[in-house]
Motif scaffolding. Sequence first.
Motif, short mmCIF file in Angstrom:
data_model
loop_
_atom_site.label_atom_id
_atom_site.label_comp_id
_atom_site.label_asym_id
_atom_site.label_seq_id
_atom_site.Cartn_x
_atom_site.Cartn_y
_atom_site.Cartn_z
N THR A 295 0.84 -1.20 0.00
CA THR A 295 0.00 0.00 0.00
C THR A 295 0.88 1.25 0.00
O THR A 295 0.65 2.19 -0.77
CB THR A 295 -0.92 0.01 1.24
OG1 THR A 295 -1.71 -1.17 1.23
CG2 THR A 295 -1.83 1.23 1.25
N VAL A 296 1.89 1.25 0.86
CA VAL A 296 2.81 2.39 0.96
C VAL A 296 3.59 2.57 -0.34
O VAL A 296 3.68 3.68 -0.89
CB VAL A 296 3.78 2.21 2.15
CG1 VAL A 296 4.84 3.30 2.17
CG2 VAL A 296 3.01 2.18 3.46
N ALA A 297 4.15 1.48 -0.85
CA ALA A 297 4.97 1.57 -2.07
C ALA A 297 4.14 2.02 -3.27
O ALA A 297 4.57 2.89 -4.04
CB ALA A 297 5.63 0.21 -2.35
N ASN A 298 2.96 1.44 -3.43
CA ASN A 298 2.11 1.81 -4.57
C ASN A 298 1.68 3.28 -4.50
O ASN A 298 1.60 3.97 -5.51
CB ASN A 298 0.86 0.91 -4.62
CG ASN A 298 1.22 -0.53 -4.95
OD1 ASN A 298 2.28 -0.80 -5.50
ND2 ASN A 298 0.35 -1.46 -4.60
N TYR A 299 1.42 3.75 -3.29
CA TYR A 299 1.01 5.14 -3.10
C TYR A 299 2.14 6.10 -3.52
O TYR A 299 1.91 7.07 -4.25
CB TYR A 299 0.64 5.35 -1.63
CG TYR A 299 0.30 6.78 -1.28
CD1 TYR A 299 -0.88 7.37 -1.74
CD2 TYR A 299 1.15 7.55 -0.48
CE1 TYR A 299 -1.20 8.69 -1.40
CE2 TYR A 299 0.84 8.85 -0.14
CZ TYR A 299 -0.34 9.42 -0.61
OH TYR A 299 -0.64 10.73 -0.29
N LEU A 300 3.36 5.82 -3.07
CA LEU A 300 4.48 6.69 -3.43
C LEU A 300 4.83 6.60 -4.90
O LEU A 300 5.25 7.59 -5.51
CB LEU A 300 5.70 6.37 -2.56
CG LEU A 300 5.61 6.88 -1.12
CD1 LEU A 300 6.79 6.37 -0.30
CD2 LEU A 300 5.54 8.40 -1.07
N ALA A 301 4.65 5.41 -5.48
CA ALA A 301 4.90 5.27 -6.93
C ALA A 301 3.93 6.14 -7.72
O ALA A 301 4.30 6.77 -8.71
CB ALA A 301 4.77 3.81 -7.34
N SER A 302 2.68 6.19 -7.27
CA SER A 302 1.68 6.95 -8.03
C SER A 302 1.71 8.44 -7.70
O SER A 302 1.57 9.27 -8.60
CB SER A 302 0.27 6.38 -7.81
OG SER A 302 -0.11 6.53 -6.46
N THR A 303 1.91 8.82 -6.45
CA THR A 303 1.84 10.25 -6.10
C THR A 303 3.16 10.98 -6.30
O THR A 303 3.18 12.15 -6.67
CB THR A 303 1.41 10.46 -4.63
OG1 THR A 303 2.36 9.81 -3.77
CG2 THR A 303 0.02 9.91 -4.38
#
Length: 198
Positions: free
Chosen positions: A18-26
């Motif tokens: 969840t954390v990794a995907n969020y930073l990848a997208s934002t």
Amino acid sequence: MNKRIIGLTGGVATGKSTVANYLASTQKLPIFDADIYARDAVDIGSPILGRIAQRYGEQILLPNGSLHRENLSAIIFTQPEERLWVESLIHPYVLRRFQEAIAQSLSQELMLVVPLLFEAKMTNLVTEIWVVLCSESQQLERLMQRNALTQEQAQGRINSQLSLAEKAARADVILDNSSNPESLLKQVDTAFATNISS
């Protein structure tokens, strides 16, 4: 400027993706994931898969020659010495892949997602360590649901890692994922804005 390399870790099913995907997208942050490299390590025809098959026999392979993950899990999560043997093959491969990725990345900020960051002794790859936590009961429940495991199977996987308390004690940033996604992502925003390694 030296690269900012965030090492993201935590227990199984605590919310690392969840954390990794969020930073990848934002933030368009490059993410390099140990689990992906570990899967590559045991790809069909790989030397590592060959050694695993040699040790455990045909039961460890599916008809197409790929790794039978359930059968391997049944061995390594009930026999710690076998898990350490398998990890001794896979960890050096994962380490090499990380070193190559860091060297080749043009980004000044990147994230390594490493569930076994401490256990595999890879902390020297990163400039800061983020640990995602939740309560032990939440972790158990999430893992049972996500992987369709019995309580005993899920507990075996949790027990194979360092405890969350031990990981938290060695963290630069602790992300508490015991309430809701909004709360977690707010913590991620704050942590990302605070470059502790600069």
